[in-house]
Enzyme design. Structure first.
Site, PDB file in Angstrom:
ATOM      1  CG  ASP A 225      -0.238  -0.037   2.546  1.00  0.00           C
ATOM      2  OD1 ASP A 225       0.822  -0.694   2.636  1.00  0.00           O
ATOM      3  OD2 ASP A 225      -0.701   0.615   3.503  1.00  0.00           O
TER       4      ASP A 225
ATOM      5  CD  GLU B 195       4.198   1.049   6.929  1.00  0.00           C
ATOM      6  OE1 GLU B 195       4.839   1.495   7.911  1.00  0.00           O
ATOM      7  OE2 GLU B 195       3.775   1.794   6.033  1.00  0.00           O
ATOM      8  CD  GLU B 196       2.558   4.210   4.070  1.00  0.00           C
ATOM      9  OE1 GLU B 196       2.568   4.831   5.145  1.00  0.00           O
ATOM     10  OE2 GLU B 196       3.517   4.170   3.292  1.00  0.00           O
TER      11      GLU B 196
ATOM     12  CD  GLU C 151       8.209   0.990   5.318  1.00  0.00           C
ATOM     13  OE1 GLU C 151       8.323   1.958   4.569  1.00  0.00           O
ATOM     14  OE2 GLU C 151       7.122   0.607   5.778  1.00  0.00           O
TER      15      GLU C 151
HETATM   16  C1  LIG Z   1      21.308  12.461  10.946  1.00  0.00           C
HETATM   17  C2  LIG Z   1      19.955  12.133  10.800  1.00  0.00           C
HETATM   18  C3  LIG Z   1      19.742  11.093   9.861  1.00  0.00           C
HETATM   19  C4  LIG Z   1      18.346  10.685   9.968  1.00  0.00           C
HETATM   20  C5  LIG Z   1      17.872  10.337   8.651  1.00  0.00           C
HETATM   21  C6  LIG Z   1      16.446  10.178   8.734  1.00  0.00           C
HETATM   22  C7  LIG Z   1      16.019   9.754   7.427  1.00  0.00           C
HETATM   23  C8  LIG Z   1      14.588   9.502   7.478  1.00  0.00           C
HETATM   24  C9  LIG Z   1      14.263   8.667   6.365  1.00  0.00           C
HETATM   25  C10 LIG Z   1      13.126   8.273   6.109  1.00  0.00           C
HETATM   26  C11 LIG Z   1      11.992   8.661   6.958  1.00  0.00           C
HETATM   27  C12 LIG Z   1      10.758   8.444   6.289  1.00  0.00           C
HETATM   28  C13 LIG Z   1      10.397   7.031   6.322  1.00  0.00           C
HETATM   29  C14 LIG Z   1       9.455   6.795   7.385  1.00  0.00           C
HETATM   30  C15 LIG Z   1       8.730   5.590   7.013  1.00  0.00           C
HETATM   31  C16 LIG Z   1       7.876   5.252   8.164  1.00  0.00           C
HETATM   32  C17 LIG Z   1       6.676   4.596   7.659  1.00  0.00           C
HETATM   33  C18 LIG Z   1       5.461   5.267   8.252  1.00  0.00           C
HETATM   34  O1  LIG Z   1       5.065   6.332   7.871  1.00  0.00           O
HETATM   35  N1  LIG Z   1       4.846   4.590   9.199  1.00  0.00           N
HETATM   36  C19 LIG Z   1       3.703   5.073   9.929  1.00  0.00           C
HETATM   37  C20 LIG Z   1       3.146   3.837  10.573  1.00  0.00           C
HETATM   38  C21 LIG Z   1       1.862   4.065  11.266  1.00  0.00           C
HETATM   39  C22 LIG Z   1       1.823   3.861  12.589  1.00  0.00           C
HETATM   40  C23 LIG Z   1       0.649   4.038  13.265  1.00  0.00           C
HETATM   41  C24 LIG Z   1      -0.498   4.401  12.576  1.00  0.00           C
HETATM   42  C25 LIG Z   1      -0.435   4.595  11.233  1.00  0.00           C
HETATM   43  C26 LIG Z   1       0.756   4.407  10.557  1.00  0.00           C
HETATM   44  C27 LIG Z   1       4.142   6.087  10.964  1.00  0.00           C
HETATM   45  O2  LIG Z   1       5.234   5.995  11.516  1.00  0.00           O
HETATM   46  O3  LIG Z   1       3.347   6.989  11.269  1.00  0.00           O
HETATM   47 ZN   LIG Z   2       6.457   2.446   3.846  1.00  0.00          ZN
HETATM   48 ZN   LIG Z   3       4.907   5.328   4.265  1.00  0.00          ZN
END
Ligand SMILES: CCCCCCCC/C=C\CCCCCCCC(=O)N[C@@H](Cc1ccccc1)C(=O)O
Ligand SMILES: [Zn+2]
Ligand SMILES: [Zn+2]
Length: 512
Positions: free
Chosen positions: A134, A199-200, A227
């Site tokens: 998704d 997942e989202e 991921e």
């Molecule tokens: C020196 C600093 C370096 C740090 C680098 C940080 C790089 C960040 C890279 C990517 C970040 C974005 C990816 C995040 C993916 C997380 C997936 C997501 O959005 N999950 C939701 C899951 C969720 C949980 C509860 C309810 C609904 C959805 C989330 O975390 O909100």
């Molecule tokens: Zn994702």
């Molecule tokens: Zn995402």
């Protein structure tokens, strides 16, 4: 001043000077001799016989995958028909996988996919590569350089929702297994591919059910890769090289609803305090009282040490001597949102609702706070902290969702699986350093804790700070080169898992 006092001051100054000289010496020696944690395995080149090129067919498959609008909106609300069509597309696009006697495919929770590719040596513990089907909705469609569900190729980039979150790893894993099987190869070690469909929105109906199925089957994994954090370019201060960040831990979460119920009424006869005012004061107190800076206690500290030898001199000196400079580095971390999120439990105010009419005093005000919890803290600690900060019984707290921070997976030279990941990354990204870190967002891995003690989160894609807003944002895109690297990363990971040389080099954990 008496002579005795003068002598005492002189002696004290001398002691101080000697102490400072000693500290300086230790700082210099540690800076000069700080260990390197990097490796340099043979680079994967396009001329290698087992290189997977991003040819027309593979690119066509990937861009088609982007065109499926497999959007998750909120818990339990997704796009079931589109998921079914996407699953059918996957089935037709990878004929070798779906026709192989080595592969067992299960559709779990109606729309999630679980593949088992049987290894030749059943005595070896299996491992699992995870992704999800998704995507989040695409807003502000007019601001996209190419429509979000077009998969359009423009200036070497494929545009579309899901290109970096996370259909490139989903398709990358499938391409890698298809490539392996179509060459008549069977892996030695059994491998699972697990693709959740929600997942989202928290993974409650996808990954959770996948975990239940695997638990019922009595499976335990040598490691799980899902991921996660990318190969950062310019993300870490003081490091000019790219840094591939493997998340060895994941922050917890606590989503709280705050509610104030007071008497409402006509706006011409207000009381001294309103529901809106009381709630505003509470959330303003929370925003003004950040949770403690935990730098020095979690993987965020080790992340710096892993790249210390490659830093510019001032940063190198600080990082090689965290015994002395930790408070200073903690302060530096707190200055930027990305590093601040690594160092502490964060507080985000995500919703605020009150009022229905301009001249009516609202009897009710509600807000939602989204905390992401540092690996060394807990849901209980965060709750206690908030209640203390607000200290107002009129503000009612209720928990919408909570998850404890994950356990920290093994990393470093003592962990064969971490080293396997590090070496595979360096084969594909030869210019990158590799370092452990903490995942600040949440993933499906929450449900996999009981399946493995070695859970890693990594996104095999180079990203600059200007790319980060593309996650869940406008103009999500991936370069053709990056997609090619993703496919080859998974292929090499699978091959390396069976490669005796690499395993021998680090073999001293029973599970490998
Ligand atoms: C020196 C600093 C370096 C740090 C680098 C940080 C790089 C960040 C890279 C990517 C970040 C974005 C990816 C995040 C993916 C997380 C997936 C997501 O959005 N999950 C939701 C899951 C969720 C949980 C509860 C309810 C609904 C959805 C989330 O975390 O909100
Ligand atoms: Zn994702
Ligand atoms: Zn995402």
């Amino acid at each position: 001043m008496a002579r005795g006092t003068q002598r005492l001051i002189f002696v004290a100054l001398k002691v101080l000077a000697v102490a400072l000289a000693l500290v300086l010496m230790v700082v210099i020696i540690r800076t000069a001799t700080f260990p390197s944690y990097q490796t340099s395995p043979p680079e994967c080149k396009p001329t290698d016989p087992d290189f997977i090129p991003a040819d027309q067919d593979r690119l066509a498959r990937f861009t088609s995958a982007i065109r499926f609008r497999t959007v998750s909106y909120e818990r339990g609300v997704g796009t079931p028909q589109e998921l079914s069509r996407f699953i059918q597309f996957i089935r037709e696009s990878f004929p070798t996988i779906h026709g192989s006697p080595l592969v067992r495919r299960q559709v779990v929770g109606n729309y999630s996919l679980l593949y088992r590719v049987a290894g030749s040596d059943a005595s070896l513990q299996p491992y699992m590569l995870a992704s999800h089907l998704d995507v989040v909705p695409a807003t502000e469609e007019a601001n996209w350089e190419a429509p979000p569900f077009s998969g359009q190729l423009k200036d070497g980039y494929i545009y579309g929702r899901g290109t970096i979150d996370i259909k490139h790893t989903l398709m990358g894993c499938l391409e890698a297994v298809e490539f392996l099987l179509s060459r008549g190869r069977q892996p030695k070690r059994t491998l699972y591919l697990a693709f959740g469909h929600d997942e989202e929105t928290g993974g409650h109906f996808g990954a959770k059910v996948i975990a239940d199925v695997l638990t019922q089957q009595g499976e335990k994994m040598a490691f799980i890769l899902d991921e996660g954090t990318p190969v950062g370019d310019g993300l870490l201060p003081g490091v000019s090289k790219q840094v591939a960040l493997i998340s060895v831990a994941e922050k917890g979460g606590l989503q709280l609803r705050l509610e104030v119920d007071e008497e409402g009424g006509h706006a011409s006869i207000p009381r001294s305090e309103s529901a809106i005012g009381i709630l505003s004061k509470a959330i303003s107190k929370l925003e003004d009282s950040p949770h403690p800076n935990m730098f020095g206690t979690g993987p965020e500290t080790r992340m710096l040490e892993y790249v210390a030898t490659e830093m510019t001199l001032p940063y190198r000196m600080l990082t090689s001597n965290l015994w002395l400079f930790s408070p200073l580095v903690a302060w530096v971390y707190s200055r930027k949102p990305q590093t601040n999120a690594l160092a502490r439990t964060t507080t985000a105010l995500t919703r605020f609702n009150a009022g229905v009419k301009d001249n009516v005093i609202s009897p009710r005000a509600t807000a939602v706070i989204d905390h992401r919890i540092h690996p060394t803290s807990s849901v209980e600690e965060v709750m206690e902290f908030d209640l203390k900060v607000v200290n107002d019984p009129r503000v009612k707290f209720s928990v919408i969702n909570s998850r404890q921070p994950s356990p920290t997976s093994p990393y470093g030279k003592d962990s064969p699986t971490y080293m396997l990941l590090q070496e595979t990354i360096q084969q594909i990204f030869p210019d990158a350093l590799v370092a452990p870190t903490t995942m600040v967002g949440n993933t499906d891995t929450l449900y996999y804790w009981n399946l493995s003690s070695a859970i890693y989160r990594f996104n095999p894609c180079v990203m600059t700070s200007s790319d980060l807003p593309r996650f869940h944002g406008v103009n999500e895109r991936i370069s053709v080169k990056s997609y090619e690297r993703a496919m080859n990363f998974y292929y090499h990971l699978i091959v390396n898992m069976d490669e005796p040389l690499i395993l021998k080099r680090y073999r001293h954990e029973d599970d490998l």
